[in-house]
Design a protein around this motif. Structure first.
Motif, PDB file in Angstrom:
ATOM      1  N   SER A  73      97.321  50.313  79.914  1.00  0.00           N
ATOM      2  CA  SER A  73      98.284  50.401  78.756  1.00  0.00           C
ATOM      3  C   SER A  73      98.804  49.130  78.637  1.00  0.00           C
ATOM      4  CB  SER A  73      99.490  51.402  78.983  1.00  0.00           C
ATOM      5  OG  SER A  73     100.223  51.095  80.215  1.00  0.00           O
ATOM      6  N   LEU A  76      96.052  46.813  77.308  1.00  0.00           N
ATOM      7  CA  LEU A  76      95.919  47.277  75.726  1.00  0.00           C
ATOM      8  C   LEU A  76      97.137  46.543  74.715  1.00  0.00           C
ATOM      9  CD1 LEU A  76      94.472  50.614  76.155  1.00  0.00           C
ATOM     10  CD2 LEU A  76      93.119  48.702  75.275  1.00  0.00           C
ATOM     11  N   LYS A  77      98.165  46.296  75.352  1.00  0.00           N
ATOM     12  CA  LYS A  77      99.017  45.711  74.593  1.00  0.00           C
ATOM     13  C   LYS A  77      98.898  43.930  74.567  1.00  0.00           C
ATOM     14  CE  LYS A  77     102.546  48.977  75.731  1.00  0.00           C
ATOM     15  NZ  LYS A  77     103.937  49.333  76.452  1.00  0.00           N
ATOM     16  N   ALA A  82      92.676  45.100  72.761  1.00  0.00           N
ATOM     17  CA  ALA A  82      92.153  46.477  72.111  1.00  0.00           C
ATOM     18  C   ALA A  82      90.994  45.944  70.980  1.00  0.00           C
ATOM     19  CB  ALA A  82      93.443  46.736  71.383  1.00  0.00           C
ATOM     20  N   GLN A  83      91.140  44.758  70.360  1.00  0.00           N
ATOM     21  CA  GLN A  83      89.930  44.242  69.440  1.00  0.00           C
ATOM     22  C   GLN A  83      88.807  44.108  70.168  1.00  0.00           C
ATOM     23  OE1 GLN A  83      90.891  40.592  67.469  1.00  0.00           O
ATOM     24  NE2 GLN A  83      88.746  40.275  66.648  1.00  0.00           N
ATOM     25  N   ASN A  86      87.512  47.804  70.702  1.00  0.00           N
ATOM     26  CA  ASN A  86      87.139  48.248  69.414  1.00  0.00           C
ATOM     27  C   ASN A  86      85.902  47.732  68.726  1.00  0.00           C
ATOM     28  OD1 ASN A  86      89.285  49.801  69.302  1.00  0.00           O
ATOM     29  ND2 ASN A  86      90.725  48.492  68.216  1.00  0.00           N
ATOM     30  N   GLN A 122      92.085  55.409  77.195  1.00  0.00           N
ATOM     31  CA  GLN A 122      93.073  55.134  76.446  1.00  0.00           C
ATOM     32  C   GLN A 122      92.902  54.544  75.234  1.00  0.00           C
ATOM     33  OE1 GLN A 122      96.444  53.180  78.490  1.00  0.00           O
ATOM     34  NE2 GLN A 122      96.215  54.438  80.237  1.00  0.00           N
ATOM     35  N   SER A 123      91.615  53.455  75.217  1.00  0.00           N
ATOM     36  CA  SER A 123      91.203  53.099  73.933  1.00  0.00           C
ATOM     37  C   SER A 123      90.188  53.865  73.198  1.00  0.00           C
ATOM     38  CB  SER A 123      90.596  51.633  74.288  1.00  0.00           C
ATOM     39  OG  SER A 123      89.410  51.874  74.778  1.00  0.00           O
ATOM     40  N   THR A 125      87.277  53.717  73.243  1.00  0.00           N
ATOM     41  CA  THR A 125      86.326  52.836  73.062  1.00  0.00           C
ATOM     42  C   THR A 125      84.795  53.578  72.923  1.00  0.00           C
ATOM     43  OG1 THR A 125      84.862  50.733  73.594  1.00  0.00           O
ATOM     44  CG2 THR A 125      85.667  52.420  75.376  1.00  0.00           C
TER      45      THR A 125
END
Length: 213
Positions: A73, A76-77, A82-83, A86, A122-123, A125
């Motif tokens: 987590s 991901l911040k 995150a990009q 994704n 969490q993501s 993906t």
């Protein structure tokens, strides 16, 4: 999660005077300007310093696997992580830095795989999280015991993509995950093996990055 300016290739912290005016994606440390590593980018969540170093030690050597979710987590911040996840599609890969069979038996788990698995959950993906595509062929001395030049020699030829699965890497994107990046020797060697097998784009995602030596 905002942080200090870092080299976009190896995530090494950049001195403020060197990073001024270089706040775009193309900022590089002196070492990466001299010789670009086989990574398209490296993203790091935190510096390897107290209290993070103590928490990572508990996670890595104290069999406290539960920290993986918290660390994921945190990652991901981190801007860009995150990009990067994704942007992966169903034919792309989320790969942990593998341990040797000897070290895996001693430690009981691969901390990079636990972190990669938590990131995948969490993501959400679309990429395939896989622990057997990239193999570790050699059991090497712990990198923390070695100086930079010895680290590079220590991991030379240590990694290889599963020969039967190489076609699955052709032209694909990879996010390579590890807990701590020190000299970068292990990640660079792993990335080179992925690149040689046909990976088109490789981003390293690491929980912590050490300060300049």
């Amino acid at each position: 999660m905002a942080g200090e300016p870092r080299c976009s290739s190896c995530a090494l912290p950049l001195p403020a005077d060197l990073s001024m005016g270089l706040r775009g994606a193309g900022r590089h440390c002196a070492g990466c300007m001299r010789q670009r590593p086989p990574l398209d980018g490296t993203l790091a969540a935190v510096p390897y310093a107290y209290p993070w170093s103590a928490l990572i030690t508990r996670y890595k050597f104290g069999e406290q696997h539960g920290w993986a979710g918290f660390f994921a987590s945190l990652l991901l911040k981190t801007p860009g992580v995150a990009q990067a996840l994704n942007e992966l599609d169903a034919q792309d890969w989320l790969i942990p830095l593998p341990l040797s069979a000897e070290r895996l038996q001693t430690r009981g788990f691969n901390q990079a795989w636990e972190l990669a698995s938590a990131l995948a959950r969490q993501s959400q993906t679309r990429a395939q999280a896989d622990t057997r595509l990239l193999l570790r062929l050699k059991h090497t001395r712990p990198q923390s015991q070695l100086k930079r030049e010895a680290r590079l020699a220590n991991v030379k030829g240590a990694f290889q993509v599963d020969p039967l699965r190489m076609p699955k890497l052709q032209g694909r994107r990879v996010v390579l995950v590890d807990d701590v990046m020190t000299s970068g020797a292990s990640l660079f060697a792993a990335a080179q093996a992925l690149r040689d097998a046909g990976a088109a784009h490789i981003t390293a995602v690491v929980l912590a990055r050490t300060a300049p030596a």
